[in-house]
Design an enzyme around this catalytic site. Structure first.
Site, short mmCIF file in Angstrom:
data_model
loop_
_atom_site.label_atom_id
_atom_site.label_comp_id
_atom_site.label_asym_id
_atom_site.label_seq_id
_atom_site.Cartn_x
_atom_site.Cartn_y
_atom_site.Cartn_z
N CYS A 142 0.84 -1.20 0.00
CA CYS A 142 0.00 0.00 0.00
C CYS A 142 0.88 1.26 0.00
O CYS A 142 1.54 1.54 -0.98
CB CYS A 142 -0.97 -0.04 1.18
SG CYS A 142 -2.35 1.11 1.00
N HIS B 203 -3.55 -5.55 1.13
CA HIS B 203 -2.91 -5.74 2.43
C HIS B 203 -2.86 -7.22 2.81
O HIS B 203 -3.76 -7.70 3.50
CB HIS B 203 -3.69 -4.99 3.51
CG HIS B 203 -3.50 -3.52 3.48
ND1 HIS B 203 -2.48 -2.88 4.13
CD2 HIS B 203 -4.23 -2.55 2.88
CE1 HIS B 203 -2.57 -1.57 3.93
NE2 HIS B 203 -3.62 -1.34 3.17
N GLU C 27 -1.12 -8.56 5.06
CA GLU C 27 -0.98 -8.72 6.52
C GLU C 27 -2.33 -8.71 7.23
O GLU C 27 -2.44 -9.11 8.39
CB GLU C 27 -0.04 -7.65 7.09
CG GLU C 27 -0.65 -6.28 7.35
CD GLU C 27 -0.85 -5.42 6.10
OE1 GLU C 27 -0.64 -5.93 4.97
OE2 GLU C 27 -1.24 -4.24 6.24
#
Lengths: 227, 752
Positions: A86, A203, A205
């Site tokens: 990002c 994302h 994560e």
């Protein structure tokens, strides 16, 4: 493999990334301050999401002129790995570690949702645990994710296999309707031509635990730790 | 003193006389500014204070009740959560983007000042009806306000890295000239490391940290304490400008100095700026304060002492620091790229003494500014409209085509899916969000929500609610309902509701009918809080939500917004709002046999254009039983969703509209009442649940033992189809995907 998670003022996915590497993957990880330039001890630096320096000027623009980002250039020349997620992707393009640029979303709004992605190249250090053509789902959350690159560079990148992820629908069709931000050719993630720098808007994560809904992000991390 | 001059400070002649009496002389201009800000409705609660005393505020788990920057409750033996809701209504009409953004920033700092890391935001929004744009006189269009408010909330929350995990939005014409933006924040802290807004000893240094001070937001508190008129545009300079990048660094800096034990107390700069935070500090510490204005880092040239003292520039905090730690605190602030300076100290005089370049510019007893603010027992009178609206008889309504009515209700902006709004908010940063926006309540895990990491399986459920229409129709019962609604949304996840925070948005308190509504509603809310054992631990009052036009005054519905917070023993067991798989049984539990009542319903408003009716009493005993039912059956319940806006039929359909897919439904209901009333009533306490067929007997027995009404209505299925029978006769047979599309695309269509 020793990981570093970059921390710029305004980074806000630093803890989330650190948590996945330490508590889910059980790997060695430290935070790396943006004023740091001695990063020899790391094998992979992850530049996390957020709003580094408040996104002033342009997202990633100020962060790309810090000691840490400058040190990343030499770091990657040695063949070590850098991943930008990002805002991290924006920083890496601003630092010219990756081709292209990220413009404001074509609809002008921030967009936060779960997004289907097609794996375009699985023959990379970042995607080796995935299948080519596989459709995965990851969260996106950005205001400036509209990837732009000129046609000549795009052609070269495609020939080299540098397009890693594309926005698609649930059946893997890469269509205008499945493009959440206006990116050229639905591009969501790219690599450099040496395949040791990877940038993506989604994302991973946030997609590593079933409790939170999605788990496909884990496949990307599991690919990376195999190197 | 001229009345005109006093009015500019928001003071009345009698208030001025009181000031002169309290301080024994005429105040100078700076002092008058301090009184004007601190005695404003916004800061002093002078009209509302007596009524807030009815709220229960204590429970064994309450660590901090009202009176601090936020309330705090414990969630286990080690951790606690701090939370509060606050309004930013007036600024959000004048300058929607920054008005809303600074509302978010302000509430985050309130949580931070308690020593908590902010981990979740919510917003309750009230706007005019977007469909009426272009038809109003003297009032702005709603659509641009909605867009800019949403953008402003996203701008701040997304950048600062605190997820917006839920909220609600209602669109009703009464809010057109006075939209409501109420921002909620929750943070987590170690129980024994809570901070308060106070100094702990004499001579302690007051350190100001954060952004530099400019001219923005001077008189923000006085502006928020007056009604709107057509000249409101001229108040734009009173709106503060937010900078979430400073806010983010302020979070990290404040938590660092707290963690290292370098500061003793903490207070954010909110309304009334430096004057407000230093006098609050002095008042709560029972000390005096000395302030040196020339030490305040400024961003503009030529600011006067008056401006420095009353500026409401954002992203600033005040720390009480022992002398030996000052240097280290300044160093840490600098590391985070923040301005920091010692701007004063605590004294034993009990006075607020303000100096500028050696000259004393204000010298006031702190008790006079804070504790002796006037409190008004405003006249109250039962509103004349109540008799008329209550006399409405639903039996006079004609019967309409059911499918058309359903489509109208599902597509109404208040009922329709709000994804156009929440997709602009980062709701996942922090990776704690288990139930995301779209669920009845947001559910968060607490693991690794802070550094050092939290090791707990527990989770929290949060829900905001506030149906102003009900409170308008019956202030007492409506107030009760607002509490019940938000608490119910929390307990149907399987959580135990622990406490609430409220924001009371009202019209002009000088109107006796409005003050009567206030008294009744707060009493009703208090009764519900008492019975449900959910004390009020923090809150805020916003009055003067009134639009003055050349020919009339429009007051908003009395709109209390309540956010309830509960704890889940095991976050993995939280019950979602959506049906989970085909073949599961769908049942309703609660007051399923009671006579339906469409008073105040979306059905009445959307299909017949009527806002009226007697909403009746909400039965708190049923709520307690429903709460017990969920607790006892939670291991086998697969989904739970309560009946509210849009009625029973909406509550049966919404859980089928999951994510990008859907589940079909075959339902059948027996009722002695008119089918449309049965299907669109919003007032009975009913929860829609789904479960596996094998668990029917278990669940039925639990409901029967609790003497709760229970009806199995049908099953979920794979096919794209929704059938509904009433008393054996098919009344609806349609594609579920079409209804879903209407529900999901309506708001985006209206706001595009």
């Amino acid at each position: 493999m020793k990981f570093g998670v970059a921390v710029y003022p305004g980074s806000n996915c630093d803890y989330d990334t650190y948590y996945v590497i330490r508590d889910i993957l059980n790997k060695d990880v430290s935070f790396v301050d943006y004023r740091e330039s001695n990063i020899e001890k790391y094998d992979c630096i992850i530049v996390p999401g957020g709003f580094s320096f408040g996104d002033y000027l342009r997202p990633g623009a100020i962060a790309s002129h810090t000691p840490l980002t400058n040190a990343l250039k030499e770091f990657t020349e040695k063949g070590k790995f850098v991943i930008g997620i990002c805002n991290g992707f924006q920083i890496l393009t601003e630092a010219h570690l990756l081709p292209g640029a990220l413009l404001p979303n074509n609809h002008g709004r921030f967009v936060c949702k779960h997004q289907y992605l097609k794996v375009e190249n699985n023959n990379t250090p970042f995607t080796k645990k995935l299948k080519k053509g596989e459709v995965i789902k990851l969260p996106i959350a950005h205001h400036d994710g509209n990837y732009f690159v000129d046609q000549d560079t795009l052609k070269k990148m495609e020939e080299n296999g540098q397009i890693i992820l594309r926005y698609c629908d649930k059946d893997g069709n890469v269509t205008p309707d499945s493009n959440p931000n206006g990116s050229v050719s639905n591009i969501a993630g790219v690599s450099n031509d040496r395949f040791n720098v990877f940038g993506l808007m989604p994302h991973p994560e946030r997609a590593c635990e079933s409790l939170l809904g999605l788990t496909d992000g884990l496949k990307l991390f599991l690919s990376i730790i195999e190197n | 003193m001229e009345e005109r001059f006093l009015k500019a400070h928001g003071l009345t002649v009698s208030e001025y006389k009181r000031i002169v009496e309290l301080i024994g002389r005429e105040p100078n201009e700076v002092e008058l500014g301090v009184f004007g800000a601190l005695w404003s409705e916004h800061c002093s609660y002078k009209s509302s204070k007596p009524f807030l005393k009815v709220f229960p505020t204590k429970a064994p788990w309450v660590i901090q009740g009202p009176g601090e920057n936020a309330g705090v409750i414990e969630i286990d033996d080690k951790y606690a959560v701090a939370f509060k809701i606050e309004s930013h209504n007036h600024p959000s009409y004048i300058e929607p983007f920054h008005g809303a953004a600074t509302g978010v920033g302000g509430i985050i700092r309130d949580i931070l000042s308690m020593g908590a890391r902010p981990i979740a935001l919510m917003d309750s929004l009230r706007f005019g009806d977007v469909r009426k744009d272009g038809t109003r006189k003297g009032i702005k269009d709603t659509k641009p306000i909605v867009k800019r408010v949403v953008e402003g909330i996203g701008f701040y929350g997304n950048c600062i890295g605190v997820p917006t995990v839920g909220g609600e939005a209602v669109f009703d014409e009464v809010y057109a000239g006075n939209p409501l933006v109420n921002a909620f924040c929750l943070g987590i802290l170690e129980k024994d490391k809570m901070f308060r807004a106070r100094a702990t000893k004499l001579g302690q240094k007051l350190v100001m940290v954060g952004s530099s001070t400019g001219r923005d937001g001077i008189h923000g508190a006085t502006m928020a304490s007056a009604e709107f008129s057509e000249e409101t545009e001229s108040k734009r300079p009173n709106v503060q400008i937010g900078d979430p990048f400073f806010g983010k660094r302020l979070i990290e800096c404040t938590l660092e100095v707290m963690d290292k034990g370098l500061i003793e107390g903490c207070q954010d700069f909110g309304a009334a700026g430096l004057a407000g935070s230093t006098s609050e500090f002095g008042s709560k510490s029972k000390m005096g304060v000395r302030v040196y204005l020339e030490n305040v880092p400024l961003r503009e040239e030529g600011m006067t002492p008056y401006e420095i003292l009353l500026s409401e520039s954002q992203e600033r905090m005040l720390y009480a620091v022992n002398e030996e730690n000052v240097e280290e605190v300044l160093k840490i602030a600098k590391k985070h790229g923040l301005e920091a300076a010692v701007i004063g100290e605590t004294t034993d005089t009990g006075r607020m003494e303000v100096f500028y370049k050696g000259e004393k510019v204000a010298d006031l007893p702190i008790s006079a500014i804070v504790d002796d603010a006037p409190v008004y027992d405003r006249p109250r009178k039962e509103p004349s409209y109540l008799k008329e609206v209550k006399s409405f008889n639903q039996d006079t309504l004609p019967e309409k085509n059911l499918l058309e009515s359903l489509e109208k209700v599902l597509s109404s902006p208040t009922v329709a899916k709000k994804s156009w709004i929440y997709s602009q908010y980062d709701h996942e940063v922090g990776t704690n969000t288990v139930f995301k926006p779209g669920h009845d309540a947001a559910v968060l895990r607490l693991k690794w929500a802070v550094r050092p990491e939290v090791k707990t399986e527990k989770g929290i459920a949060i829900s905001s609610d506030g149906n102003g229409k009900y409170v308008y129709l019956d202030p007492y019962e409506g107030g009760k309902r607002v509490v019940v609604e938000s608490v119910r949304n929390v307990y149907i996840t399987g959580a135990k509701p622990l406490a609430i925070t409220d924001c009371l948005n009202w019209g002009n308190p000088e109107n006796p009918e409005i003050m009567w509504q206030f008294e009744q509603a707060t009493k009703g809310m208090a009764e519900a809080c008492q019975k449900l054992n959910t004390p009020v631990i923090s809150g805020n009052v916003s009055l003067y939500n009134e639009t003055v036009l050349s020919d009339k005054r429009i007051n908003i519905y009395p709109t209390p917004i309540v956010v309830a917070v509960g704890v889940l023993e095991n976050v993995e067991e939280a019950i979602p709002s959506f049906y989970q798989k085909s073949g599961d049984l769908v049942a309703i539990v609660g007051q399923v046999d009671e006579k339906p009542n469409v008073a105040g319903s979306q059905y009445l408003q959307e299909v017949f254009g009527i806002v009226a009716g007697d909403i009746g009493k909400v039965d708190l005993d049923t709520e307690l039983k429903l709460m017990e039912f969920i607790q006892k059956a939670k291991k086998v319940i697969k989904s739970a969703h309560d009946v509210s806006d849009g009625g029973l039929i909406t509550a049966l359909l919404e859980p089928a509209f999951k994510g990008e897919g859907y589940l079909g439904l075959d339902l059948s209901i027996e009722t002695p009442y008119r089918p449309d009333f049965e299907l669109f009533d919003e007032l009975r306490s009913i929860v829609v649940i789904s479960f596996e067929e094998k668990d029917l007997e278990t669940i039925k027995t639990i409901a029967e033992n609790l003497k709760l009404g229970f009806k199995v209505l049908g099953k979920t299925k794979e096919e794209d189809n929704f059938t509904l029978k009433v008393n054996g006769k098919e009344v609806l047979n349609t594609k579920i995907s079409l209804l879903k599309q209407i529900y999901e695309e309506s708001l985006e269509g209206l706001l595009k």
